[in-house]
Scaffold this motif. Sequence first.
Motif, PDB file in Angstrom:
ATOM      1  N   LYS A  26       0.801  -1.227   0.000  1.00  0.00           N
ATOM      2  CA  LYS A  26       0.000   0.000   0.000  1.00  0.00           C
ATOM      3  C   LYS A  26       0.835   1.279   0.000  1.00  0.00           C
ATOM      4  O   LYS A  26       1.958   1.306   0.525  1.00  0.00           O
ATOM      5  CB  LYS A  26      -0.895   0.026   1.253  1.00  0.00           C
ATOM      6  CG  LYS A  26      -1.886  -1.113   1.342  1.00  0.00           C
ATOM      7  CD  LYS A  26      -3.025  -0.943   0.351  1.00  0.00           C
ATOM      8  CE  LYS A  26      -4.052  -2.062   0.487  1.00  0.00           C
ATOM      9  NZ  LYS A  26      -5.088  -1.987  -0.553  1.00  0.00           N
ATOM     10  N   ILE A 373     -13.417   0.121  -8.541  1.00  0.00           N
ATOM     11  CA  ILE A 373     -12.171  -0.260  -7.842  1.00  0.00           C
ATOM     12  C   ILE A 373     -11.411   0.963  -7.313  1.00  0.00           C
ATOM     13  O   ILE A 373     -10.280   0.845  -6.853  1.00  0.00           O
ATOM     14  CB  ILE A 373     -11.245  -1.138  -8.715  1.00  0.00           C
ATOM     15  CG1 ILE A 373     -10.972  -0.489 -10.073  1.00  0.00           C
ATOM     16  CG2 ILE A 373     -11.848  -2.525  -8.883  1.00  0.00           C
ATOM     17  CD1 ILE A 373      -9.984  -1.287 -10.934  1.00  0.00           C
ATOM     18  N   ARG A 376      -8.941   1.978  -4.399  1.00  0.00           N
ATOM     19  CA  ARG A 376      -7.913   0.920  -4.294  1.00  0.00           C
ATOM     20  C   ARG A 376      -6.952   1.023  -5.477  1.00  0.00           C
ATOM     21  O   ARG A 376      -5.737   0.887  -5.337  1.00  0.00           O
ATOM     22  CB  ARG A 376      -8.593  -0.446  -4.263  1.00  0.00           C
ATOM     23  CG  ARG A 376      -7.605  -1.571  -4.266  1.00  0.00           C
ATOM     24  CD  ARG A 376      -8.238  -2.910  -3.965  1.00  0.00           C
ATOM     25  NE  ARG A 376      -7.282  -3.966  -4.233  1.00  0.00           N
ATOM     26  CZ  ARG A 376      -7.603  -5.238  -4.366  1.00  0.00           C
ATOM     27  NH1 ARG A 376      -8.865  -5.620  -4.232  1.00  0.00           N
ATOM     28  NH2 ARG A 376      -6.676  -6.134  -4.607  1.00  0.00           N
ATOM     29  N   LYS A 377      -7.533   1.252  -6.660  1.00  0.00           N
ATOM     30  CA  LYS A 377      -6.730   1.460  -7.871  1.00  0.00           C
ATOM     31  C   LYS A 377      -7.003   2.877  -8.379  1.00  0.00           C
ATOM     32  O   LYS A 377      -8.016   3.482  -8.013  1.00  0.00           O
ATOM     33  CB  LYS A 377      -7.133   0.455  -8.950  1.00  0.00           C
ATOM     34  CG  LYS A 377      -7.072  -1.015  -8.542  1.00  0.00           C
ATOM     35  CD  LYS A 377      -5.655  -1.497  -8.369  1.00  0.00           C
ATOM     36  CE  LYS A 377      -5.590  -3.007  -8.169  1.00  0.00           C
ATOM     37  NZ  LYS A 377      -4.213  -3.428  -7.780  1.00  0.00           N
ATOM     38  N   SER A 384      -4.232   3.444  -1.019  1.00  0.00           N
ATOM     39  CA  SER A 384      -4.377   2.812  -2.333  1.00  0.00           C
ATOM     40  C   SER A 384      -3.303   1.733  -2.521  1.00  0.00           C
ATOM     41  O   SER A 384      -2.242   1.796  -1.903  1.00  0.00           O
ATOM     42  CB  SER A 384      -4.233   3.851  -3.447  1.00  0.00           C
ATOM     43  OG  SER A 384      -5.284   4.782  -3.374  1.00  0.00           O
ATOM     44  N   ASP A 385      -3.596   0.777  -3.401  1.00  0.00           N
ATOM     45  CA  ASP A 385      -2.575  -0.205  -3.779  1.00  0.00           C
ATOM     46  C   ASP A 385      -1.382   0.546  -4.368  1.00  0.00           C
ATOM     47  O   ASP A 385      -1.571   1.508  -5.133  1.00  0.00           O
ATOM     48  CB  ASP A 385      -3.126  -1.169  -4.842  1.00  0.00           C
ATOM     49  CG  ASP A 385      -3.998  -2.258  -4.234  1.00  0.00           C
ATOM     50  OD1 ASP A 385      -4.160  -2.286  -2.994  1.00  0.00           O
ATOM     51  OD2 ASP A 385      -4.527  -3.084  -5.015  1.00  0.00           O
ATOM     52  N   ARG A 428       1.533  -3.462  -6.613  1.00  0.00           N
ATOM     53  CA  ARG A 428       1.331  -3.604  -5.155  1.00  0.00           C
ATOM     54  C   ARG A 428       2.677  -3.601  -4.424  1.00  0.00           C
ATOM     55  O   ARG A 428       2.989  -4.485  -3.627  1.00  0.00           O
ATOM     56  CB  ARG A 428       0.500  -4.852  -4.849  1.00  0.00           C
ATOM     57  CG  ARG A 428      -0.991  -4.635  -5.125  1.00  0.00           C
ATOM     58  CD  ARG A 428      -1.852  -5.850  -4.908  1.00  0.00           C
ATOM     59  NE  ARG A 428      -1.773  -6.767  -6.034  1.00  0.00           N
ATOM     60  CZ  ARG A 428      -1.012  -7.846  -6.072  1.00  0.00           C
ATOM     61  NH1 ARG A 428      -0.284  -8.198  -5.043  1.00  0.00           N
ATOM     62  NH2 ARG A 428      -0.984  -8.605  -7.142  1.00  0.00           N
ATOM     63  N   VAL A 447      -9.102  -8.713  -8.771  1.00  0.00           N
ATOM     64  CA  VAL A 447      -9.598  -7.527  -8.066  1.00  0.00           C
ATOM     65  C   VAL A 447     -11.130  -7.559  -8.101  1.00  0.00           C
ATOM     66  O   VAL A 447     -11.742  -7.229  -9.116  1.00  0.00           O
ATOM     67  CB  VAL A 447      -9.101  -6.227  -8.753  1.00  0.00           C
ATOM     68  CG1 VAL A 447      -9.496  -5.002  -7.924  1.00  0.00           C
ATOM     69  CG2 VAL A 447      -7.599  -6.261  -8.972  1.00  0.00           C
TER      70      VAL A 447
END
Length: 456
Positions: A26, A373, A376-377, A384-385, A428, A447
Amino acid sequence: MLCIKGGKLVTPAGINERDLWIDGEKIVSGEGRGGRIEVYDASGCLVFPGFIDAHTHLEMDNGVTVTADDFPSGSAAALAGGTTCILDFATQDRGGALRDALDRWFRLAEGRSYCDFAFHIAVTDWNPSTKGELADIVRRGVTSFKVYMAYDNLRLTDEQMLELLKATRELGCITGVHCELGDEVNRRVREELSAGHMDVKYHPLSRPNEVEGRAVRRLMELARESRSPVWVVHLSTREGLAEIRAAREKGVAVLVETCPQYLTLTEEVYIKPDFEAAKYVCSPPIRSREDKSELWKAIKGGEVDIISTDHCSYNFAGQKELGRTDFSKIPNGLPGVEHRPALIWTYGVCRGKITPVRMAALLSENPARAFGIYPRKGSLEPGSDADIVIWDPQFRGTLTAVKQLQKVDYSPWEGFALEGRARAVFLRGELCAENGRIIKGPCGRYVPRRATWRKH
Ligand code: DUC
Ligand code: ZN
Ligand code: ZN
């Protein structure tokens, strides 16, 4: 801990030079818990959120032949070019269940993908049991669907499409539509062939602008009637754009996607000699200079939401050649998943058509938001990733199939100049690709997505 230092971060708020901290998979706000710190020097580079390609077809069987790229090759090519997540189309077999299509695509991707992945489902057979499956599919993290208006082995009727739109709307999903009127395409192809017009140059003539324009108009009507959000995939014409504008004024929720081929190539590709023109056979076809410039204007004006590839690769030898004596037998599709970021950078940003911030929106943030998404993306914010692209704007090179990771024997952009590339790609938090080469993997993961389209 990893600290990316000296780079210019491309965020919705603008471009800022600051450190980017990563802890495990992350992005984090700072040094935090301390410990050993690894530093990546990104001086002279831009730092983008990992790019997302929301429209790929890997290991897809079109009924006659299977795409040249499978999950390993397509996802490796994606990652090497800066794309850290792809959304591929799991295509239902006629007479088959949606869950079987999804199961099959999981088998294709799991443990074999170099980038992260998610799926849309292409619905090719709409019946009561299909409808009954939708909620389950959404529970498995698939929150978008796709319908074809053309291709006899894939398309739904308008009535089926309307039912599907009503059902998917109830679930908070969005549906993408391939907008070409199938009956019109079929008639025109028949007419060309019966006049003895077998050459590739008749492919675009059998699918003229108005065939897309009228299909978009029909879709806008169905979207209005069902009050469902829709996604016009691979928009290629002024006519389609005009229909979208009119529908938006009436309150239709429509997401617009176009692709690099419609932004960088023009219809002259179809008069190339020696069957070379077959390399550009896709549907919708490559359009005129005027369409291309209208699409760029629409991008500039914020009317286009996302740029994906429609990556659907077939080898020239043995696959495109299936249509050597009959253009209608050429498998439709172009490769592109590896080169989309570099093409949009070179022919968009470097030509002054868009800013890097807009490029990040079109290739990363907007698809992440549209398909459930985000954040996260599609974001460089803490939490966020850590999917990160270190972009080298000093790179100068020439695109050539000889060097590509895509497992296909040509590129539609052979010989095109490139003025930037992904110097490093973190998936990631792990450095997985450098300078167009894969150095780690396959590490891609599924995902699951949220249904984010609230009823309106
Ligand atoms: N068009 C293509 O050219 N290829 C894949 C599917 C499509 O709609
Ligand atoms: Zn399509
Ligand atoms: Zn497609």
